[in-house]
Motif scaffolding. Structure first.
Motif, PDB file in Angstrom:
ATOM      1  N   THR A  96     -12.955  -2.160  41.808  1.00 34.01           N
ATOM      2  CA  THR A  96     -12.847  -1.966  43.252  1.00 34.01           C
ATOM      3  C   THR A  96     -11.989  -3.025  43.929  1.00 34.01           C
ATOM      4  N   GLY A  97     -11.867  -4.202  43.334  1.00 36.77           N
ATOM      5  CA  GLY A  97     -11.019  -5.238  43.916  1.00 36.77           C
ATOM      6  C   GLY A  97      -9.544  -4.925  43.858  1.00 36.77           C
ATOM      7  N   SER A  98      -9.159  -3.903  43.092  1.00 36.46           N
ATOM      8  CA  SER A  98      -7.744  -3.538  42.994  1.00 36.46           C
ATOM      9  C   SER A  98      -7.331  -2.473  44.018  1.00 36.46           C
ATOM     10  N   PHE A  99      -8.297  -1.964  44.789  1.00 34.68           N
ATOM     11  CA  PHE A  99      -7.979  -0.949  45.790  1.00 34.68           C
ATOM     12  C   PHE A  99      -7.353  -1.596  47.023  1.00 34.68           C
ATOM     13  N   ASP A 100      -6.422  -0.891  47.654  1.00 31.92           N
ATOM     14  CA  ASP A 100      -5.807  -1.388  48.882  1.00 31.92           C
ATOM     15  C   ASP A 100      -6.855  -1.566  49.978  1.00 31.92           C
ATOM     16  N   ASP A 101      -7.825  -0.666  50.035  1.00 33.10           N
ATOM     17  CA  ASP A 101      -8.935  -0.761  50.990  1.00 33.10           C
ATOM     18  C   ASP A 101     -10.232  -0.795  50.189  1.00 33.10           C
ATOM     19  N   SER A 102     -10.671  -1.979  49.828  1.00 34.59           N
ATOM     20  CA  SER A 102     -11.872  -2.106  49.001  1.00 34.59           C
ATOM     21  C   SER A 102     -13.148  -2.121  49.837  1.00 34.59           C
ATOM     22  N   ASP A 103     -13.026  -1.951  51.157  1.00 36.19           N
ATOM     23  CA  ASP A 103     -14.182  -1.973  52.050  1.00 36.19           C
ATOM     24  C   ASP A 103     -14.742  -0.568  52.314  1.00 36.19           C
ATOM     25  N   LEU A 104     -14.282   0.420  51.592  1.00 37.32           N
ATOM     26  CA  LEU A 104     -14.754   1.788  51.799  1.00 37.32           C
ATOM     27  C   LEU A 104     -16.186   1.939  51.294  1.00 37.32           C
ATOM     28  N   SER A 105     -17.026   2.610  52.056  1.00 30.19           N
ATOM     29  CA  SER A 105     -18.443   2.734  51.702  1.00 30.19           C
ATOM     30  C   SER A 105     -18.645   3.428  50.358  1.00 30.19           C
ATOM     31  N   GLU A 106     -17.785   4.359  49.994  1.00 27.32           N
ATOM     32  CA  GLU A 106     -17.949   5.085  48.733  1.00 27.32           C
ATOM     33  C   GLU A 106     -17.635   4.222  47.509  1.00 27.32           C
ATOM     34  N   LEU A 107     -17.085   3.026  47.716  1.00 29.72           N
ATOM     35  CA  LEU A 107     -16.808   2.103  46.614  1.00 29.72           C
ATOM     36  C   LEU A 107     -17.957   1.106  46.400  1.00 29.72           C
ATOM     37  N   ARG A 108     -18.921   1.094  47.310  1.00 32.33           N
ATOM     38  CA  ARG A 108     -20.044   0.159  47.220  1.00 32.33           C
ATOM     39  C   ARG A 108     -20.927   0.515  46.030  1.00 32.33           C
ATOM     40  N   PRO A 109     -21.181  -0.440  45.141  1.00 31.64           N
ATOM     41  CA  PRO A 109     -22.019  -0.161  43.972  1.00 31.64           C
ATOM     42  C   PRO A 109     -23.423   0.310  44.363  1.00 31.64           C
ATOM     43  N   VAL A 110     -23.920   1.279  43.620  1.00 31.57           N
ATOM     44  CA  VAL A 110     -25.280   1.784  43.832  1.00 31.57           C
ATOM     45  C   VAL A 110     -26.192   1.411  42.668  1.00 31.57           C
ATOM     46  N   SER A 111     -25.625   0.793  41.638  1.00 29.76           N
ATOM     47  CA  SER A 111     -26.420   0.318  40.506  1.00 29.76           C
ATOM     48  C   SER A 111     -25.718  -0.877  39.879  1.00 29.76           C
ATOM     49  N   HIS A 112     -26.477  -1.611  39.047  1.00 30.68           N
ATOM     50  CA  HIS A 112     -25.939  -2.801  38.390  1.00 30.68           C
ATOM     51  C   HIS A 112     -26.364  -2.781  36.932  1.00 30.68           C
ATOM     52  N   SER A 113     -25.403  -2.645  36.033  1.00 28.91           N
ATOM     53  CA  SER A 113     -25.675  -2.647  34.599  1.00 28.91           C
ATOM     54  C   SER A 113     -25.678  -4.078  34.073  1.00 28.91           C
ATOM     55  N   TYR A 114     -26.533  -4.326  33.104  1.00 29.18           N
ATOM     56  CA  TYR A 114     -26.623  -5.631  32.436  1.00 29.18           C
ATOM     57  C   TYR A 114     -26.873  -6.774  33.414  1.00 29.18           C
ATOM     58  N   VAL A 115     -27.707  -6.524  34.409  1.00 25.31           N
ATOM     59  CA  VAL A 115     -28.014  -7.565  35.399  1.00 25.31           C
ATOM     60  C   VAL A 115     -28.627  -8.789  34.733  1.00 25.31           C
ATOM     61  N   ASP A 116     -29.336  -8.593  33.630  1.00 28.36           N
ATOM     62  CA  ASP A 116     -29.964  -9.723  32.932  1.00 28.36           C
ATOM     63  C   ASP A 116     -28.939 -10.630  32.251  1.00 28.36           C
ATOM     64  N   ALA A 117     -27.683 -10.190  32.157  1.00 22.92           N
ATOM     65  CA  ALA A 117     -26.630 -11.015  31.562  1.00 22.92           C
ATOM     66  C   ALA A 117     -25.948 -11.915  32.595  1.00 22.92           C
ATOM     67  N   CYS A 118     -26.286 -11.762  33.873  1.00 22.96           N
ATOM     68  CA  CYS A 118     -25.732 -12.633  34.909  1.00 22.96           C
ATOM     69  C   CYS A 118     -26.261 -14.044  34.710  1.00 22.96           C
ATOM     70  N   PRO A 119     -25.456 -15.043  35.019  1.00 23.84           N
ATOM     71  CA  PRO A 119     -25.958 -16.415  34.965  1.00 23.84           C
ATOM     72  C   PRO A 119     -27.143 -16.597  35.922  1.00 23.84           C
ATOM     73  N   ALA A 120     -28.025 -17.513  35.616  1.00 26.87           N
ATOM     74  CA  ALA A 120     -29.201 -17.755  36.453  1.00 26.87           C
ATOM     75  C   ALA A 120     -28.808 -18.113  37.883  1.00 26.87           C
ATOM     76  N   TRP A 121     -27.652 -18.748  38.070  1.00 23.45           N
ATOM     77  CA  TRP A 121     -27.221 -19.155  39.404  1.00 23.45           C
ATOM     78  C   TRP A 121     -26.589 -18.021  40.211  1.00 23.45           C
ATOM     79  N   TRP A 122     -26.451 -16.817  39.646  1.00 20.00           N
ATOM     80  CA  TRP A 122     -25.702 -15.738  40.296  1.00 20.00           C
ATOM     81  C   TRP A 122     -26.302 -15.288  41.620  1.00 20.00           C
ATOM     82  N   GLU A 123     -27.609 -15.208  41.744  1.00 17.38           N
ATOM     83  CA  GLU A 123     -28.200 -14.730  42.984  1.00 17.38           C
ATOM     84  C   GLU A 123     -27.963 -15.741  44.098  1.00 17.38           C
ATOM     85  N   ILE A 124     -27.305 -15.282  45.131  1.00 18.30           N
ATOM     86  CA  ILE A 124     -26.992 -16.141  46.274  1.00 18.30           C
ATOM     87  C   ILE A 124     -28.012 -15.849  47.364  1.00 18.30           C
TER      88      ILE A 124
END
Length: 128
Positions: A96-124
């Motif tokens: 989605t970062g490669s789109f000219d308009d990445s702020d479109l609502s239809e590009l917003r993720p609705v799920s997250h795969s492999y969330v357990d592989a994120c670094p512990a510090w990832w949650e802001i």
């Protein structure tokens, strides 16, 4: 082609794309391949059938790296920008970062795969 049109491309503009129709399966992924492909803890994707994605820049289709038994990661051979993945199945997943308009609502993720592989510090938890 019919339907909504989405456009985007790499950092240097050598590889450009236009996708038509419905953006499917908007999601983020934190698997090892996505982390290494992007250099980030997570990568956001949206999928389109191959036949509705046109590579319109002077560079044509992006360079491909075979990353699994069923998919190849795509990137610009000139600037190295991550563009997505071209699957053996008839799908192209675009970051989605490669789109000219990445702020479109239809590009917003609705799920997250492999969330357990994120670094512990990832949650802001605090906005800056």
């Amino acid at each position: 082609m019919k339907g909504k049109q989405y456009s985007g491309g790499c950092l240097c503009g050598h590889i450009r794309f236009t996708a038509h129709g419905v953006a499917a399966n908007p999601h983020s992924c934190s698997c090892d391949n996505c982390q290494r492909h992007s250099g980030a803890p997570s990568l956001c994707w949206v999928e389109f059938p191959k036949d509705v994605v046109e590579w319109t820049g002077t560079g044509g289709m992006p360079a491909l790296y075979r990353s699994s038994d069923y998919s190849s990661r795509s990137f610009c051979p000139r600037c190295g920008s991550t563009l997505g993945a071209v699957d053996d199945a008839p799908m192209v997943a675009l970051v989605t970062g490669s789109f000219d308009d990445s702020d479109l609502s239809e590009l917003r993720p609705v799920s997250h795969s492999y969330v357990d592989a994120c670094p512990a510090w990832w949650e802001i938890t605090k906005a800056v």
